[in-house]
Design a protein around this motif. Structure first.
Motif, PDB file in Angstrom:
ATOM      1  N   PRO A 157     -19.272 -15.339 -20.715  1.00 53.95           N
ATOM      2  CA  PRO A 157     -19.850 -16.681 -20.780  1.00 53.95           C
ATOM      3  C   PRO A 157     -20.708 -16.853 -22.032  1.00 53.95           C
ATOM      4  O   PRO A 157     -21.176 -15.872 -22.622  1.00 53.95           O
ATOM      5  CB  PRO A 157     -20.704 -16.767 -19.510  1.00 53.95           C
ATOM      6  N   TRP A 196     -21.467 -32.783 -19.974  1.00 53.57           N
ATOM      7  CA  TRP A 196     -20.553 -31.976 -20.776  1.00 53.57           C
ATOM      8  C   TRP A 196     -20.068 -32.665 -22.063  1.00 53.57           C
ATOM      9  O   TRP A 196     -18.995 -33.254 -22.100  1.00 53.57           O
ATOM     10  CB  TRP A 196     -19.357 -31.524 -19.955  1.00 53.57           C
ATOM     11  N   LYS A 208     -20.829 -24.193 -21.415  1.00 56.78           N
ATOM     12  CA  LYS A 208     -19.625 -23.568 -20.879  1.00 56.78           C
ATOM     13  C   LYS A 208     -18.613 -23.452 -22.004  1.00 56.78           C
ATOM     14  O   LYS A 208     -18.620 -24.241 -22.962  1.00 56.78           O
ATOM     15  CB  LYS A 208     -19.043 -24.372 -19.712  1.00 56.78           C
ATOM     16  N   GLU A 234     -14.075 -22.829 -19.016  1.00 57.02           N
ATOM     17  CA  GLU A 234     -14.922 -23.383 -17.962  1.00 57.02           C
ATOM     18  C   GLU A 234     -15.916 -22.368 -17.407  1.00 57.02           C
ATOM     19  O   GLU A 234     -16.474 -22.561 -16.319  1.00 57.02           O
ATOM     20  CB  GLU A 234     -14.075 -23.941 -16.799  1.00 57.02           C
ATOM     21  N   GLU A 258     -19.472 -20.842 -17.313  1.00 58.83           N
ATOM     22  CA  GLU A 258     -20.759 -21.421 -17.662  1.00 58.83           C
ATOM     23  C   GLU A 258     -21.826 -20.363 -17.922  1.00 58.83           C
ATOM     24  O   GLU A 258     -21.820 -19.282 -17.328  1.00 58.83           O
ATOM     25  CB  GLU A 258     -21.238 -22.344 -16.533  1.00 58.83           C
TER      26      GLU A 258
END
Length: 682
Positions: free
Chosen positions: A485, A531, A560, A564, A566
């Motif tokens: 991440p 986002w 993120k 996807e 995060e």
């Protein structure tokens, strides 16, 4: 001595003015009023509530009646939505449609002044819906249910799927005369409050197809004329907006026979039985009514021995397919005797046991004709292309993801099933078909990918008679293997500012895999920036924001990557929003002028403070209205301003003052004053 008399005279005059009505130079009493400034500083907001608070509100009508509104997509609502006790069942209005101003205003008109609880899957879309309503001056009470139906399920509260309408009730005359129009009322109730469509079979070979939409519980009037005497059964079925289908509602009606005509018919029948030659004289013999055509399987094999069902609103007929795929149906004599132009559908089943075919097959009827050589309408057509599949856009190698789609068929009664291509722009990887679902209803399949990469998922629909749609548009899925991440973002910017002033913040993070990143910002006041991006790893971005109310807020950011995955939340960045507040401390009289004391009791600098002193009533020669502005006032500052020169005579002058900050607060005060030439007593 003359000076003393003058002073005494002035004193007597002053005392007299305190007890007599004010007069103008013509001796007429003066009455003058002023409407003080009115500032509407009410900002309609929404209130965040937990699912537990929502459940409490919905279970207690003593606190008012709240209407729960689901703002998700249609297919999400159909599969599952919250279940609440009466009097207000959940409603559905997708926020995705509110970019259309007409649809948004229709929603506002429908629920203005009501208390509504908005929810979605997890809280993002309901927050957006609440903000849209606030910005468009919705006058009701808005509750935003945090966590959406996900939190509702976790709390163990009940849910329900879309429910079909109830079987329609039919009321109207059960007896009448053939050839005369009869009027009937139909009504159905949809448990979810959805709009309703109706299909009516009059049982005389005619139908009224798909009238609507009508509101749930709305009575619908419709007329019909039976041309022939006899007994008929009216059958009515209802569909809601999401194609959920009710049971049939029925009503038996009778068009009485003409007794004189009946006696003549019996007499004529006896004559023709005794003297058959009369049949040839009075009647032209016609063969039984036939419908016929050809049928073949899609692989070209013979359909000999298969069963054909010919289905129409007038009934269902079955036959066997003859050698070479030719089939025919004898409707009987007289039988239903379907007229030219009757719409029908043909379904080929159960052929050639040695080939293992059973149930549905891929047989397609190429045409149908009646015995007069005229074509009989065959209305079946392909379903529409399904919606873009919906599901996770990034998934780890070996993990299973579920993807859903839905489609509609122009033939509304047909069921639909779906298959997916998991690699539509590559080597192709087709799923099996789903089970059949009602027209317009969603269906889903799960899949996992064993190799990292980017895949495009598409869906195709097929109706129950083998007609296939075009493929849907593609949905891109990223399948990843080893991924780290992004680092926790860092946010930098001012720690204090003024209400309604835009502040700029810099945000950055790094992704060890070099992936591009997106950012989600929580501004600490209930608002978020959802986002934004993508941006390069290590790139510093700037974002602006302003707060509507003074207070202390904690800004947090998370990131993120393209898969996807995060990061954690950043350390809170504390922001103190200041705002000045003007207060009038007092009004004072004296010689020639009135004095107004103004203070800044807020925690921000007040700029361009407007003030006004207005006198009304009495005989005023000068100084009736004075205005001014204070350029700057620091927090805690106290400033006295004065009116222009005042001269007049009055015992009941009203002094109205106000001070205000543009875009800020306003303060007002009133006092009575007595004026003796140049002396103002308050």
């Amino acid at each position: 001595m003359p000076k003393k008399c003058l002073v005494v005279s002035i004193a007597i005059l002053f005392i007299g003015l305190l007890f007599v009505p004010t007069v103008n130079v013509l001796g007429v009493g003066i009455e003058q009023t002023i409407d003080p400034p009115v500032i509407n500083d009410i900002l309609i907001e929404y209130t965040d509530i937990s699912v537990e608070e929502a459940w409490t509100l919905l279970n207690d009508t003593s606190n008012g009646i709240q209407i729960p509104i689901d703002v998700r997509f249609d297919y999400e609502w159909i599969v599952e939505h919250i279940d609440t006790p009466a009097p207000e069942n959940p409603r559905h209005h997708c926020v995705c449609e509110w970019s259309n101003v007409t649809i948004l205003q229709e929603f506002i008109s429908l629920y203005d002044g009501e208390e509504i609880i908005i929810y979605c899957l997890s809280g993002g879309r309901s927050l957006m819906a609440a903000e849209i309503l606030v910005e468009n001056n919705f006058s009701g009470t808005i509750y935003n249910m945090l966590g959406g139906i996900t939190a509702w399920n976790e709390a163990g509260f009940p849910t329900i799927a879309n429910q079909p309408p109830g079987a329609p009730d039919i009321t109207g005359p059960i007896n009448g005369k053939a050839g005369e129009e009869q009027e009937y009322t139909i009504v159905s109730t949809d448990p979810d409050g959805d709009d309703i469509y109706y299909y009516i079979n009059w049982s005389d070979g005619t139908n009224t197809i798909y009238i609507g939409p009508y509101e749930s519980d709305e009575e619908v009037s419709i007329s019909h004329t039976w041309e022939e005497k006899g007994t008929y059964i009216i059958k009515v079925k209802a569909w809601d907006y999401y194609q959920a289908e009710s049971e049939w509602g029925t009503l038996e009606v009778s068009m009485p026979k003409d007794m004189r005509s009946d006696l003549l018919s019996q007499l004529f029948e006896k004559l023709t039985q005794k003297y058959p030659i009369l049949n040839n004289f009075f009647f032209q013999q016609t063969p039984a009514h036939l419908i016929y055509g050809t049928a073949t399987y899609s692989d070209g094999y013979s359909t000999a021995g298969a069963l054909v069902d010919v289905m129409s609103s007038l009934g269902t007929l079955s036959t066997s397919v003859y050698s070479g795929g030719n089939w025919q149906v004898d409707c009987g004599d007289p039988g239903p005797n379907w007229p030219d132009g009757t719409a029908f559908t043909v379904y080929v089943t159960g052929c050639c046991g040695h080939r293992g075919w059973s149930g549905e097959s891929s047989g397609i009827v190429s045409g149908g004709y009646n015995d007069m050589g005229n074509i009989v309408t065959y209305p079946n057509s392909n379903p529409n292309a399904p919606s873009i599949p919906n599901g996770p856009i990034a998934i780890h190698v070996g993990d299973s993801g579920t993807y859903a789609t839905n489609a509609t068929d122009p033939n509304d009664l047909h069921e639909i099933k779906y298959k997916f291509d998991w690699d539509a722009e590559g080597s192709h990887d087709y799923s099996n078909f789903t089970e059949f679902v009602d027209n317009g209803m969603p269906a889903s399949k799960s899949h996992f990918w064993g190799v990292p990469g980017t895949y495009v998922v598409k869906a195709q629909a097929k109706d129950e008679y083998g007609y296939e749609s075009d493929w849907s548009e593609g949905f891109t899925v990223i399948v990843y293997e080893d991924n780290t991440p992004p680092e926790v973002p860092v946010i930098d910017g001012p720690t204090s500012g003024k209400k309604e002033n835009e502040c700029t913040y810099n945000i950055t993070t790094r992704d060890s895999d070099g992936d591009v990143v997106k950012y989600f910002v929580d501004w600490g006041d209930g608002n978020t920036t959802d986002w934004i991006g993508p941006y390069e790893s290590g790139e510093t971005i700037s974002i602006d924001y302003k707060w509507a109310c003074k207070g202390t807020y904690e800004i947090r950011v998370k990131a993120k990557d393209i898969y996807e995955v995060e990061s954690g939340w950043s350390e809170p960045h504390t922001m103190h929003i200041t705002a000045p507040e003007i207060k009038i401390d007092g009004i004072y009289g004296g010689l020639f002028k009135i004095h107004l004391d103004i203070s800044n009791v807020g925690d921000g600098i007040a700029t361009d403070v407007d003030w006004n002193i207005l006198l009304s009533g009495g005989l005023l020669i000068s100084g009736e209205n004075t205005s001014g502005a204070i350029k700057d006032m620091a927090p805690g500052n106290h400033i006295t301003v004065t009116s222009d020169l005042i001269f007049g005579i009055s015992t009941n002058t009203i002094v109205s003052v106000y001070a205000n900050i543009e875009g800020g607060n306003i303060d007002t005060m009133e006092k009575e004053a007595s004026i003796l030439f140049f002396f103002i007593l308050m």
